[in-house]
Design a protein around this motif. Sequence first.
Motif, PDB file in Angstrom:
ATOM      1  N   ASP A 258       0.812  -1.225   0.000  1.00  0.00           N
ATOM      2  CA  ASP A 258       0.000   0.000   0.000  1.00  0.00           C
ATOM      3  C   ASP A 258       0.842   1.270   0.000  1.00  0.00           C
ATOM      4  O   ASP A 258       0.301   2.360  -0.230  1.00  0.00           O
ATOM      5  N   THR A 259       2.130   1.153   0.262  1.00  0.00           N
ATOM      6  CA  THR A 259       3.002   2.334   0.253  1.00  0.00           C
ATOM      7  C   THR A 259       3.697   2.516  -1.091  1.00  0.00           C
ATOM      8  O   THR A 259       4.608   3.341  -1.210  1.00  0.00           O
ATOM      9  N   VAL A 260       3.299   1.770  -2.094  1.00  0.00           N
ATOM     10  CA  VAL A 260       3.888   1.849  -3.440  1.00  0.00           C
ATOM     11  C   VAL A 260       2.804   2.252  -4.432  1.00  0.00           C
ATOM     12  O   VAL A 260       1.704   1.685  -4.434  1.00  0.00           O
ATOM     13  N   ASP A 261       3.105   3.257  -5.274  1.00  0.00           N
ATOM     14  CA  ASP A 261       2.153   3.724  -6.283  1.00  0.00           C
ATOM     15  C   ASP A 261       2.535   3.318  -7.695  1.00  0.00           C
ATOM     16  O   ASP A 261       1.687   3.319  -8.593  1.00  0.00           O
ATOM     17  N   ALA A 262       3.803   3.026  -7.937  1.00  0.00           N
ATOM     18  CA  ALA A 262       4.272   2.644  -9.269  1.00  0.00           C
ATOM     19  C   ALA A 262       5.537   1.817  -9.116  1.00  0.00           C
ATOM     20  O   ALA A 262       6.250   1.933  -8.115  1.00  0.00           O
ATOM     21  N   VAL A 263       5.814   0.991 -10.136  1.00  0.00           N
ATOM     22  CA  VAL A 263       6.968   0.092 -10.068  1.00  0.00           C
ATOM     23  C   VAL A 263       7.815   0.254 -11.311  1.00  0.00           C
ATOM     24  O   VAL A 263       7.301   0.317 -12.437  1.00  0.00           O
ATOM     25  N   VAL A 264       9.144   0.305 -11.098  1.00  0.00           N
ATOM     26  CA  VAL A 264      10.124   0.271 -12.177  1.00  0.00           C
ATOM     27  C   VAL A 264      10.807  -1.086 -12.115  1.00  0.00           C
ATOM     28  O   VAL A 264      11.491  -1.408 -11.133  1.00  0.00           O
ATOM     29  N   ALA A 265      10.610  -1.913 -13.137  1.00  0.00           N
ATOM     30  CA  ALA A 265      11.193  -3.253 -13.183  1.00  0.00           C
ATOM     31  C   ALA A 265      12.360  -3.250 -14.166  1.00  0.00           C
ATOM     32  O   ALA A 265      12.167  -2.976 -15.358  1.00  0.00           O
TER      33      ALA A 265
END
Length: 839
Positions: A559-566
């Motif tokens: 819940d503390t993440v809004d977007a991900v860079v993989a």
Amino acid sequence: MFFPTAGAAAACLNLDYVTEDYPVQWEADVVLSDGGTAHLRPIRRDDAERLRVFYARLSPESIYYRFFSPRPYLTDREVEHFTGVDYDRRVGLIATIGEEMVAVVRYDRLADPPATAEVAFLVEDAHQGRGIGAVLLEHIAAAARERGVRRFVASVLPDNRRMTRVFREAGYQAEQRFEEGVIELVLDLEPTETSMEVMAAREHRAESRSIQRLLFPGSVAVIGASRAEHTVGQTVLRNLLAGDFSGPVYPVHPTATAVAGVRAYASVLEIPDDVDLAVVAVRADAVHEVVEQCAAKGVRGLVVVSSGFGETGPEGRASQEELVRMARAYGMRVVGPNCLGIANTDPEVRLNATLAPTMPGRGPVGFFSQSGALGIAILQRTAERGLGLSTFVSAGNRADVSGNDLMQYWEEDPATKAVLLYLESLGNPRKFARLARRLGRRKPIVAVKSGRSTQGVPIGHAARALTLPDHAVSALFEQAGVIRVEDLSELFDVAQLLAYQPLPAGDRVAIIDNSDSLGLLAQDAATALGLQVRPRIDLGPRADADDYEAGLASALEDDTVDAVVALFTPPTIGGYDLRVPEKILRLAAASPKPVVATYLGSEGMPADLRVTGPDGSAAEGSVPSYPAPEDAVRALAYVIRYAQWRRRPAGDMPDFEGADRRRARTLVEGWLDSGAPVHATPAQAAELLACYGIEVDPGEHEGVPTRIVTMEDPSFGAVVSFGLADETAALLDDRAYRLGPLSDVDAAELIRAIRTAPLLLGHRGADPVRVSALEELVMRVSRLGFDLPEVARLELNPVVANGSGAAVREVTLRLERPLGPRPELGPRRLRGPDTDPPS
């Protein structure tokens, strides 16, 4: 819209009948509700025969509704009365299409009550229901206000519901009474918020429809389709055929019986069926004749790929203006000239009327490019990235159809999810900002605006050079929610994210990698761009698909993440797990959070990370890939800022109680009575400010000196700037800009946008100023500047802000009559190709 040329132009502009008091400024090209065009102008004595012919085409019912009795013909005396106006107490406007009058409106000023005129309309039966009455009312009302008329009265028979609706739906304050079998209507002509909204809504529908007619033709003629390979005409023809256009395609060639295996016609007039769209690819000196033939054929729109117009100099510019006049005179919009063409990937149309050999597949992105030369490269790069388009328009010299028209269309287009703009100039910047702010609340707009170093205008473009500094233009773009990027690479970087991934809910970013170096590069880039970076998930160089699945799932569920860079790069030794992209794609497609990748250095929408649509193109849920981590993070940062803007409330426009706008208008009109610019005295400036509840206090005050300016920019209209009033701020040009009038949200952002804003907010333990007082002051100043275009420049300097409020110590004011009314304050009109700012 509409303005004749050749024979039609001569008919409309018979200078023998144009007197010194003829109000040329009332002439206008307008878009009708069905997307066609007409020309409005004041009636003249030489319209007598045109009026008789028009009257002869009317039905008995239309005549009865106008005159309340049968009247089979007009007498000579009546014709003289209707055409012999003085453009003051008696005014008439007509609408023409081609050389024919199709509607007329007039008002006659009454002796009592004062400032009141009786108004009446008459629209030809064949053109009723096209919105001509509504647009005529807008223009006759504007003319009346210019002549001091403040009210219209109209008598309408109860059965004439269409005309009653025109009056009732205009948005003006209206009174109605029923006397002796007639409805008596009284309209207050002072524009209201409702009337402005009605006008904007009608403009939106009409301009959107005019673009739809271009992009969804039932048939296309290619005029100038040569038999020689690699010529402009044959290239367009072959692209139409190769794209499998859904309707018939008609090559036009003066001598050939067939071109590219398709039967050809010597003239568009010889084509036996209807022609909706004509692509014109003949020499510039032959274009006008072609346009006349298209008008006679009833063609609905033109795409002029021919060059040799405005880009060649004054003579070409004059020819370009004449081209637009001719086309609008007969109801046609023009894309170009000197353009690449238009395309629509809708499977029901499959239109590729361009010179581009490569056309991207179907997708959710609408693309507008002003540059024809760059257009081919832009489409090729779009295709190489795997980015799909809904529609594409290259406007070239943009003599008529502009980016504003396309934004009107894309706002309601269900096939378009994001809008891309390559702009070399801005024709009507204030309208652009208004449309962008409205469209941006629903769909993102990404723009490259070239010419940062010069703010100039390419030769041939129908637009003014911008006078504001480039950073001010960027601020106004930001206020409107436009994502302005630096170059075309960034344009595509951002587009491929917006097209296929959801918007982020915040700025908290998780980074997953199998390379410490790549992870650190991404982390540094995110930190530098002001994003909140969650603890990195470094999977190590031996990470397999299961590791990526676990790490990505953990981040997406956090819940503390809004977007991900993989980030995924192959190990230096040995192979890699081929299931990695499958895991990334499956989890990303099911998540409401955006995922971007740097996958094997790929750029665009790699097949391994693509959700495939019905035609093989990328579909929603596809994961965009970038060659470097910094590119991925930069694109994400642009989108995060846009999402933040979109979540913010638009704000409220305060209605300041006690503000005396009528007195302010009276003061300004009195000071400008001579017509010459005025440098107001301090007492005059203070008197004007007092009308908006602003007091000037020249006494000594302790606090932070600031500076507030509102100025009438020739392109943007009322522009407000704010900054500190000291040498350092001036040296650094630390000024923030917004378009007026300001909402409470705009005002709050303006104050905090300068780099030295911390000095107002309690920097290093200093007492903060009462920011709310500054916000209210800039809102009042912005309203003054917006209400009074004659305020060329109003500077409050210094405004001393402290904990108790904001004191205006000194004021300078310069007044000057603007060149014309702001477009948003006047009736709907298309740009006049030789004078007005483009629409």
